[in-house]
Design an enzyme around this catalytic site. Structure first.
Site, mmCIF file in Angstrom:
data_model
loop_
_atom_site.group_PDB
_atom_site.id
_atom_site.type_symbol
_atom_site.label_atom_id
_atom_site.label_comp_id
_atom_site.label_asym_id
_atom_site.label_seq_id
_atom_site.Cartn_x
_atom_site.Cartn_y
_atom_site.Cartn_z
ATOM 1 N N GLN A 11 48.751 34.863 68.234
ATOM 2 C CA GLN A 11 48.503 34.960 70.177
ATOM 3 C C GLN A 11 47.451 35.962 71.466
ATOM 4 O O GLN A 11 47.321 36.227 72.086
ATOM 5 C CB GLN A 11 49.470 34.661 70.788
ATOM 6 C CG GLN A 11 50.741 33.287 70.309
ATOM 7 C CD GLN A 11 49.677 32.355 70.626
ATOM 8 O OE1 GLN A 11 49.338 32.360 71.521
ATOM 9 N NE2 GLN A 11 49.544 31.901 69.520
ATOM 10 N N CYS A 12 47.100 37.104 70.388
ATOM 11 C CA CYS A 12 46.722 38.770 70.791
ATOM 12 C C CYS A 12 45.291 38.377 70.664
ATOM 13 O O CYS A 12 44.754 38.721 69.248
ATOM 14 C CB CYS A 12 47.576 39.784 70.220
ATOM 15 S SG CYS A 12 46.633 41.027 70.224
ATOM 16 N N SER A 13 44.461 39.043 71.717
ATOM 17 C CA SER A 13 42.621 38.795 71.011
ATOM 18 C C SER A 13 42.677 39.703 70.107
ATOM 19 O O SER A 13 42.017 39.324 69.298
ATOM 20 C CB SER A 13 42.276 38.090 72.429
ATOM 21 O OG SER A 13 42.422 39.562 73.113
#
Length: 124
Positions: A11-13
């Site tokens: 979920q973390c870019s």
């Protein structure tokens, strides 16, 4: 089998960018989704040692749980910080990349390049 491991949050870019950077280097890393499978106490200690940074650098300070659990107290020991990270894995900062050359927290992302065995290959 790859000798590169990434502790990853899809979920973390920044974590997704680090994973892409590793793959651009020609490695297919072992991907550990640490929110599902957190590292052990021993792994967290070894990772911190391999980064050359204090263990506190692996704690994600932007999470509400950081202040809620009083983790901003500078008197807390590494074991207390690890206890919090194990109980609340979202407190583990990401991405963390581990290779035979060491470990790096990928913030900023360029830090990952310091431990990649081969530089990323730019396509076309």
């Amino acid at each position: 089998m790859s000798n590169v491991t990434i502790y990853h949050n899809p979920q973390c870019s920044t974590s997704r960018s680090a994973l892409a950077l590793i793959r651009e280097s020609g490695a297919e890393p072992r991907v550990v989704e640490y929110l599902i499978t957190p590292p052990s106490r021993e792994e967290l200690k070894a990772i911190a040692l391999a980064t050359g940074e204090p263990l506190r650098a692996l704690v994600r300070t932007k999470q509400a749980e950081y202040l809620e659990q009083g983790l901003d107290n500078p008197a807390l020991t590494d074991d207390q910080l690890i206890d919090a990270m194990l109980a609340t894995p979202v407190l583990i900062n990401r991405p963390i990349v581990v290779t035979p050359m060491g470990a790096r927290l990928g913030r900023p992302l360029e830090k990952v390049l310091e431990v990649l065995p081969s530089p990323p290959q730019k396509n076309g």
